[in-house]
Design a protein around this motif. Structure first.
Motif, short mmCIF file in Angstrom:
data_model
loop_
_atom_site.label_atom_id
_atom_site.label_comp_id
_atom_site.label_asym_id
_atom_site.label_seq_id
_atom_site.Cartn_x
_atom_site.Cartn_y
_atom_site.Cartn_z
N PRO A 47 5.10 5.33 3.38
CA PRO A 47 4.58 6.68 3.57
C PRO A 47 5.03 7.63 2.46
N ASN A 48 5.94 7.19 1.63
CA ASN A 48 6.46 8.00 0.54
C ASN A 48 5.49 7.92 -0.64
N ALA A 49 4.95 9.07 -1.06
CA ALA A 49 3.95 9.10 -2.12
C ALA A 49 4.53 8.61 -3.45
N PHE A 50 5.79 8.94 -3.75
CA PHE A 50 6.39 8.49 -5.00
C PHE A 50 6.52 6.97 -5.02
N ILE A 51 6.97 6.39 -3.91
CA ILE A 51 7.08 4.92 -3.81
C ILE A 51 5.69 4.29 -3.91
N PHE A 52 4.71 4.92 -3.27
CA PHE A 52 3.34 4.41 -3.35
C PHE A 52 2.88 4.30 -4.80
N MET A 62 10.52 -5.78 -7.02
CA MET A 62 9.10 -5.56 -7.12
C MET A 62 8.72 -5.05 -8.52
N ILE A 63 9.48 -4.09 -9.04
CA ILE A 63 9.18 -3.53 -10.36
C ILE A 63 9.43 -4.58 -11.45
N ALA A 64 10.46 -5.40 -11.28
CA ALA A 64 10.72 -6.44 -12.27
C ALA A 64 9.61 -7.48 -12.28
N ARG A 65 9.04 -7.74 -11.13
CA ARG A 65 7.97 -8.73 -11.04
C ARG A 65 6.62 -8.16 -11.48
N TYR A 66 6.34 -6.90 -11.12
CA TYR A 66 5.08 -6.24 -11.47
C TYR A 66 5.37 -4.90 -12.16
N PRO A 67 5.71 -4.88 -13.45
CA PRO A 67 6.08 -3.62 -14.10
C PRO A 67 4.91 -2.64 -14.21
N PHE A 68 3.68 -3.13 -14.15
CA PHE A 68 2.52 -2.25 -14.21
C PHE A 68 1.89 -2.05 -12.83
N GLY A 69 2.63 -2.38 -11.79
CA GLY A 69 2.17 -2.18 -10.43
C GLY A 69 1.25 -3.27 -9.95
N VAL A 70 0.89 -3.19 -8.69
CA VAL A 70 0.00 -4.18 -8.08
C VAL A 70 -1.41 -3.63 -7.93
N GLY A 71 -1.60 -2.36 -8.24
CA GLY A 71 -2.92 -1.75 -8.15
C GLY A 71 -3.16 -1.13 -6.78
N PRO A 72 -3.95 -0.08 -6.73
CA PRO A 72 -4.19 0.59 -5.45
C PRO A 72 -4.98 -0.27 -4.48
N GLY A 73 -5.73 -1.25 -4.95
CA GLY A 73 -6.48 -2.13 -4.06
C GLY A 73 -5.57 -2.98 -3.20
N ASN A 74 -4.45 -3.41 -3.74
CA ASN A 74 -3.50 -4.21 -2.97
C ASN A 74 -2.70 -3.35 -1.99
N ILE A 75 -2.60 -2.07 -2.24
CA ILE A 75 -1.87 -1.19 -1.35
C ILE A 75 -2.67 -0.93 -0.08
N SER A 76 -4.00 -0.92 -0.19
CA SER A 76 -4.83 -0.59 0.96
C SER A 76 -4.89 -1.73 1.98
N ARG A 77 -4.51 -2.92 1.59
CA ARG A 77 -4.51 -4.06 2.52
C ARG A 77 -3.25 -4.04 3.37
N PRO A 78 -3.33 -4.62 4.57
CA PRO A 78 -2.10 -4.70 5.39
C PRO A 78 -1.07 -5.59 4.70
N GLY A 79 0.17 -5.20 4.81
CA GLY A 79 1.21 -6.00 4.19
C GLY A 79 2.51 -5.24 4.12
N VAL A 110 5.72 1.24 -13.55
CA VAL A 110 6.54 2.13 -14.36
C VAL A 110 5.71 3.22 -15.06
N PRO A 111 4.53 2.88 -15.63
CA PRO A 111 3.74 3.96 -16.26
C PRO A 111 3.34 5.07 -15.29
N ALA A 112 2.97 4.70 -14.07
CA ALA A 112 2.60 5.72 -13.08
C ALA A 112 3.81 6.57 -12.71
#
Length: 109
Positions: free
Chosen positions: A23-28, A1-18, A35-37
């Motif tokens: 539940p781990n805040a660090f993983i979130f 996941m990090i190799a594919r999206y090094p700047f994350g997928v954004g909090p908007g994509n996290i709120s959708r089911p998938g 990586v920057p976060a």
């Protein structure tokens, strides 16, 4: 996941089911901000621990040691299963910062 999206997928994509929920805040924050976060989160907690919590744990005054130990316990719980944005967690962090400031000002007097 990090190799594919090094700047994350954004909090908007996290709120959708998938499959990107955790539940781990660090993983979130790694998934949402990449990586920057993760680097910013580690720097924030390093500063809080070394600059404020560690001096409280080494204090001679028992309530200061209790506040430092309480901050560590609540941080571990909130980062492993929680949002770390709960009011009681922010209150505990504020009390720790106030106690660290009071300890520093008492030491300079």
């Amino acid at each position: 996941m990090i190799a594919r999206y090094p700047f994350g997928v954004g909090p908007g994509n996290i709120s959708r089911p998938g499959d990107m929920k955790s539940p781990n805040a660090f993983i979130f924050w790694i998934v949402a901000g990449g990586v920057p976060a993760a680097i910013l989160l580690m720097l924030l907690y390093w500063r809080l621990f070394v600059g404020h919590c560690l001096p409280l744990l080494a204090a001679d005054y028992a309530p200061y040691r209790a506040v430092g130990a309480g901050f560590i316990a609540i941080t571990i719980q909130q980062l492993s299963y929680g949002t770390w944005m709960e009011p009681y967690y922010l209150f505990c962090a504020a009390v720790m910062l106030l106690c660290a400031r009071a300890q520093r000002s008492a030491a300079t007097v």
